[in-house]
Design an enzyme around this catalytic site. Structure first.
Site, PDB file in Angstrom:
ATOM      1  N   LYS A 196       0.839  -1.204   0.000  1.00 33.26           N
ATOM      2  CA  LYS A 196       0.000   0.000   0.000  1.00 33.26           C
ATOM      3  C   LYS A 196       0.877   1.259   0.000  1.00 33.26           C
ATOM      4  O   LYS A 196       2.085   1.168  -0.148  1.00 33.26           O
ATOM      5  CB  LYS A 196      -0.963  -0.051   1.191  1.00 33.26           C
ATOM      6  CG  LYS A 196      -1.796  -1.351   1.265  1.00 33.26           C
ATOM      7  CD  LYS A 196      -2.892  -1.427   0.206  1.00 33.26           C
ATOM      8  CE  LYS A 196      -3.517  -2.804   0.041  1.00 33.26           C
ATOM      9  NZ  LYS A 196      -4.350  -3.300   1.093  1.00 33.26           N
TER      10      LYS A 196
HETATM   11  C1  LIG Z   1      -5.281  -4.454   1.464  1.00 34.49           C
HETATM   12  C2  LIG Z   1      -6.747  -4.250   1.578  1.00 34.49           C
HETATM   13  C3  LIG Z   1      -7.465  -4.571   2.732  1.00 34.49           C
HETATM   14  C4  LIG Z   1      -6.854  -5.323   3.872  1.00 34.49           C
HETATM   15  O1  LIG Z   1      -5.754  -4.703   4.379  1.00 34.49           O
HETATM   16  P1  LIG Z   1      -4.859  -5.463   5.470  1.00 34.49           P
HETATM   17  O2  LIG Z   1      -4.119  -4.342   6.122  1.00 34.49           O
HETATM   18  O3  LIG Z   1      -3.971  -6.387   4.690  1.00 34.49           O
HETATM   19  O4  LIG Z   1      -5.752  -6.179   6.390  1.00 34.49           O
HETATM   20  C5  LIG Z   1      -8.801  -4.249   2.800  1.00 34.49           C
HETATM   21  N1  LIG Z   1      -9.422  -3.655   1.777  1.00 34.49           N
HETATM   22  C6  LIG Z   1      -8.774  -3.364   0.629  1.00 34.49           C
HETATM   23  C7  LIG Z   1      -9.518  -2.680  -0.463  1.00 34.49           C
HETATM   24  C8  LIG Z   1      -7.424  -3.656   0.491  1.00 34.49           C
HETATM   25  O5  LIG Z   1      -6.790  -3.412  -0.648  1.00 34.49           O
END
Ligand SMILES: *Cc1c(COP(=O)(O)O)cnc(C)c1O
Length: 392
Positions: A196
């Site tokens: 991210k």
């Molecule tokens: C990555 C992601 C999540 C989950 O994130 P984590 O921190 O890995 O639990 C939830 N929603 C979306 C749209 C994502 O891309």
């Protein structure tokens, strides 16, 4: 001696860790507090300030933060949660953790986000059937804000709460405000997974402007335990009470220190991503594919750069052949997303192919190209050259 040249793999996403990040984590390791220390509230305050929100609650993942958000909005058995099929499974699973019934709303062909017109039509039908949702999870796909004003207007009319899953979108803007400011969403959630925009290893955060919701999420993050002065007055300073069933969803201080250090470079990261996205648009012009739609109301955080192959390419050589050519050439392409309702665990609940045709059509033709701040222009040129060859 035989030597083979194995091309270096260009990943679709990658963290950027620098010396100052390592120093920040090391400082916590040398301190008295590895968890439940001062770094977590410091990180929460910094993210809240950066995004213009009053409150922020850090968690050990965005998935946990989504669960906390649903619980704080009192989602439970008999309730309905709606979201987009074009997302990671966590956006929908959070409803099921609470025992709610999950359903989906198809996406807009341009933005690839939950379509407010489809939402309005489904709400009208659900209203007549007495099955209105309690919560709608709007996902800012690829870092591009949803049409939050339209979703808020429907929320006010039909009485549901809005969680903005902004896992892709920290650093993005909507109507000239940072995503997370909470003008339209009740709670906004960020992810700090390494692919991210900024990372804490694993980690997430829920932002809101309502102190009661924030307090509730903070309590649920730590077993549902309360240890404030009023409660301790009766028994003594050791005393705490579990007032409801919570979880251990806490972020550590090492993670928060890393996040705080990364947050200082948020603008730099988003600017680098935007520059590369613009450059992709330019380099890909004229190829048989569609580049991402540009929204005049919003600045994407550019978590993902997704292309859509034209029908002729789907017919020959096909999406799979293009994808496999790129992977074989060391280009770490990916696909976002397999529509959630087509996952076996959702089909078991009765969902089927054909339920959300726009999301399914998009899925059949999309490929995610590498995009992250460490991607050099030369790497990007290599991605485009290989893509050209795959399409030829
Ligand atoms: C990555 C992601 C999540 C989950 O994130 P984590 O921190 O890995 O639990 C939830 N929603 C979306 C749209 C994502 O891309």
């Amino acid at each position: 001696m035989i030597s083979r040249v194995i091309p270096r793999v260009i990943p679709y996403g990658r963290q950027d860790i620098r010396g100052e990040d390592m120093a920040a984590v090391a400082a916590v390791l040398h301190s008295d507090w590895l968890t439940q220390g001062p770094a977590v509230p410091r990180f929460e305050e910094a993210v809240a300030a950066r995004c213009g929100a009053r409150h922020a609650v850090a968690a050990n993942s965005a998935t946990s933060a989504l669960h906390l958000a649903c619980m704080s909005l009192d989602l439970g058995p008999g309730d309905h949660l709606w979201t987009t099929p074009n997302t990671f499974v966590a956006s929908a699973n959070c409803g099921r953790y609470c025992g709610a019934t999950v359903d989906f709303v198809d996406i807009d062909r341009d933005s690839l986000n939950l379509d407010p017109a489809a939402l309005a039509a489904k709400l009208e039908r659900a209203g007549k059937a007495g099955k209105l949702p309690k919560v709608v999870v709007a996902v800012d796909f690829a870092g591009q804000s949803c049409d939050m004003a339209a979703i808020r207007a429907l929320a006010d009319r039909y009485g549901f709460r809005v969680i903005e899953d902004a896992s892709h979108a920290i650093g993005g803007r909507y109507q000239a405000r940072p995503i997370g400011a909470g003008r339209y969403a009740d709670i906004t959630v960020f992810s700090f997974h390494p692919v991210k925009i900024i990372t804490t290893g694993e980690g997430g955060m829920a932002l809101c402007n309502d102190a009661a919701l924030a307090d509730h999420m903070a309590r649920l993050r730590s077993h549902g335990i309360c240890r404030d002065a009023a409660i301790q007055a009766a028994e003594g300073p050791w005393y705490y009470e579990q007032t409801e069933l919570g979880f251990n969803y806490r972020m550590t201080d090492m993670q928060a220190a890393l996040g705080l250090s990364q947050l200082a470079r948020l603008d730099e990261y988003v600017a680098a991503r935007r520059r590369l996205a613009d450059r992709y648009d330019h380099l890909l012009a004229g190829l048989p594919l569609r580049t991402p739609w540009r929204d005049l109301q919003a600045d994407s955080a550019w978590h993902l750069y997704v292309i859509r192959l034209e029908d002729a390419v789907l017919a020959k050589p096909g999406r799979r052949a293009v994808f496999e050519h790129l992977r074989a050439a060391g280009i770490g392409v990916n696909v976002h997303y397999i529509p959630v309702h087509l996952q076996p665990d959702y089909r078991r609940l009765g969902f089927a192919r054909g339920d959300y045709p726009v999301a399914e059509d998009y899925y059949a033709r999309t490929i995610t190209l590498p995009l992250h701040p460490g991607l050099s222009d030369a790497d990007q040129d290599r991605v485009v050259a290989e893509l050209r060859e795959a399409l030829a």
